[in-house]
Design an enzyme around this catalytic site. Structure first.
Site, PDB file in Angstrom:
ATOM      1  N   ARG A   1       0.834  -1.193   0.000  1.00  0.00           N
ATOM      2  CA  ARG A   1       0.000   0.000   0.000  1.00  0.00           C
ATOM      3  C   ARG A   1       0.879   1.257   0.000  1.00  0.00           C
ATOM      4  NH1 ARG A   1      -0.135   2.285   5.165  1.00  0.00           N
ATOM      5  NH2 ARG A   1       0.525   0.883   6.842  1.00  0.00           N
ATOM      6  N   THR A   2       0.234   2.401  -0.299  1.00  0.00           N
ATOM      7  CA  THR A   2       0.958   3.667  -0.311  1.00  0.00           C
ATOM      8  C   THR A   2       1.355   4.055   1.106  1.00  0.00           C
ATOM      9  OG1 THR A   2      -0.546   4.279  -2.082  1.00  0.00           O
ATOM     10  CG2 THR A   2       0.858   6.007  -1.233  1.00  0.00           C
ATOM     11  N   LEU A   3       2.654   4.143   1.350  1.00  0.00           N
ATOM     12  CA  LEU A   3       3.131   4.583   2.661  1.00  0.00           C
ATOM     13  C   LEU A   3       3.538   6.044   2.612  1.00  0.00           C
ATOM     14  CD1 LEU A   3       5.317   1.477   3.454  1.00  0.00           C
ATOM     15  CD2 LEU A   3       3.139   2.040   4.499  1.00  0.00           C
ATOM     16  N   TYR A   4       3.871   6.499   1.423  1.00  0.00           N
ATOM     17  CA  TYR A   4       4.193   7.919   1.195  1.00  0.00           C
ATOM     18  C   TYR A   4       4.050   8.179  -0.299  1.00  0.00           C
ATOM     19  CZ  TYR A   4       8.562   5.343   0.520  1.00  0.00           C
ATOM     20  OH  TYR A   4       9.497   4.424   0.122  1.00  0.00           O
TER      21      TYR A   4
ATOM     22  N   TRP B   1      -3.625   9.174  -1.833  1.00  0.00           N
ATOM     23  CA  TRP B   1      -2.877  10.249  -1.165  1.00  0.00           C
ATOM     24  C   TRP B   1      -3.190  11.623  -1.771  1.00  0.00           C
ATOM     25  CZ3 TRP B   1       0.423   7.842   2.514  1.00  0.00           C
ATOM     26  CH2 TRP B   1       1.046   8.742   3.386  1.00  0.00           C
TER      27      TRP B   1
END
Lengths: 218, 242
Positions: B19-22, B126
């Site tokens: 998954r998108t962590l940043y 994000w």
């Protein structure tokens, strides 16, 4: 490479304070309309109060997205209840439903701090569903400033008394509204997450009435 | 693949995370306001890769259906995926062929649900999104964050815009802004952001949505003036500094 960015969190605290005071034949539910994140204000006019039924008004602070999901869930449940029973849910029934709904998400909680007001009763909650019936209560970012002041002014009977004494306050409706306005004006002075505008819902035999008061905007 | 057990105590192992962590490529602030006939929105065209200015012609405002305009800051790829969701949504709504169409309120609500649903799966999109629109004479302007926080207001701004542009908007905004006044106010905001937000670039678009539909301007630059004494030698008087 070492970690150089902040870790993502599914939660935020959008602040705000809620108060409810019950008398023998009325209930006053109030909350400010500021919504913040960190030191920033997102908007100065967001209502935290949700009228779930004729005799059940919910005021919630905490994480706005969770609060909104919770309100929608309860509204949907209440619609089904009306179809099945052809009447509005009572406040104690809504109180139990709210508790169960919060506890259902015990291990990924709704970050929501609620006070539920109905005629002659107030229910106060934590984020995972523990609840208690009281005569008055406050939740949210300014609650630490508001509760001791209400305790001092209302002097409710001890819940340890036997036989149990109803905890409704002795004030008149007008006095209770005045008290709510005072506590919010004071909380706004010291709590940066409380301010902008105060929304008051008054529940009595005549029905529901909305009142507004401007608060400090700094 | 490395075992998830290799780092005990972590619910999710960052190295094996799906998954998108940043974010990778990001866009900076979007600023929008209500004016007399509808909504005006401004965003620059930079796409930053960390602090590198990687892309310089990213369109961050898109029309959605007949009545809405969407602006996005944050991860550009997530925004583009979201546009695919919305294209499908509008298409399927069109296929009913009942003469009804989704308004800005409905699209905003949809975005709210998508963002909140993704945060519940610990796999966020994000972005900070701004949605404006006009339908049946009703103006609508709202925002949604990465974790689903959402609200409406007369003027909104994402990211740095919330710090630098909104105080200006709170001072100068009023209900009856003309188109010219609105554009001037947005340009004032974008100029402050250009001076003070390092990831802002001097190539921007302003878009307008009214009852008649969406118009997105050609990219253009703002006039800047760098001769202020505070800019000339900013460290003068700060002893020991460069």
């Amino acid at each position: 490479m070492t970690k150089q960015h902040a870790n993502w969190s599914p939660y935020d605290n959008n602040g705000g304070s809620c108060v409810a005071i019950a008398g023998a034949n009325y209930c006053v539910i109030a909350a400010d309309t500021r919504m913040s994140t960190g030191y920033s204000i997102l908007t100065r006019d967001y209502s935290k109060i949700c009228k779930l039924a004729d005799k059940a008004v919910l005021a919630s602070s905490g994480f706005q997205a969770d609060v909104k999901a919770l309100q929608k869930h309860l509204a949907a449940k209440h619609l089904i209840y009306q179809h099945q029973h052809n009447k509005q849910m009572s406040c104690p029934a809504m109180a139990q439903l709210l508790s169960n709904t919060l506890y259902y998400k015990r291990f990924f909680p709704y970050y929501a701090f609620n006070v539920l007001g109905g005629k002659g009763c107030v229910f106060t909650y934590d984020a995972v569903g523990s609840y208690e019936r009281v005569g008055y209560s406050s939740q949210g970012s300014g609650s630490t400033l508001i509760i001791p002041f209400l305790d001092n002014q209302l002097k409710s009977p001890s819940p340890l008394l036997l036989p149990a004494v109803d905890a409704v306050t002795p004030l008149s409706e007008a006095e209770a509204i005045d008290l709510v306005k005072t506590v919010f004006a004071s909380a706004t002075e010291r709590d940066i997450y409380t301010g902008d505008r105060l929304e008051i819902v008054v529940l009595n035999a005549d029905g529901t009435r909305y009142e507004y008061m401007e608060l400090r905007k700094d | 693949m490395e075992s998830y057990q290799s780092k005990p105590g972590l619910l999710c192992n960052p190295e094996a995370s799906q998954r998108t962590l940043y974010p990778y490529v990001t866009g900076t602030s979007v600023v929008a306001l209500k004016y007399k006939d509808g909504i005006l929105m401004a965003a620059d065209m930079g796409g930053s890769y960390g602090s590198t200015l990687r892309y310089k012609s990213v369109e961050r405002m898109k029309p959605i259906g007949k009545h809405s305009l969407l602006g996005a800051s944050g991860e550009i790829s997530d925004f583009q995926e979201l546009l695919r969701y919305l294209d499908e949504l509008i298409l399927y709504d069109n296929m009913w062929d009942d003469g009804n169409s989704l308004g800005p309120k409905e699209v905003h609500n949809y975005l709210t649900r998508v963002m909140y649903n993704r945060r519940n799966k610990f796999n966020p999109l994000w972005n900070s999104l701004v949605l404006g629109g006009v339908k049946k004479g009703q103006k609508y302007l709202g925002m949604v964050s990465m974790i689903g926080v959402n609200f409406e207001d007369n003027h909104v701004a994402t990211g740095f815009g919330n710090h630098l542009a909104r105080p200006i908007l709170r001072d100068e905004w009023h209900e009856n802004l003309t188109f010219e006044e609105g554009v001037k106010l947005l340009e004032k905001c974008m100029r402050v952001l250009l001076y003070r937000d390092r990831s802002a670039v001097n190539k921007l678009q302003i878009s307008k949505i009214t009852e008649e539909g969406v118009t997105i301007s050609q990219p253009y630059s703002l006039k800047t003036f760098w001769g202020f004494s505070a800019f000339e030698n900013p460290t003068l008087g700060a002893e020991g500094s460069w």
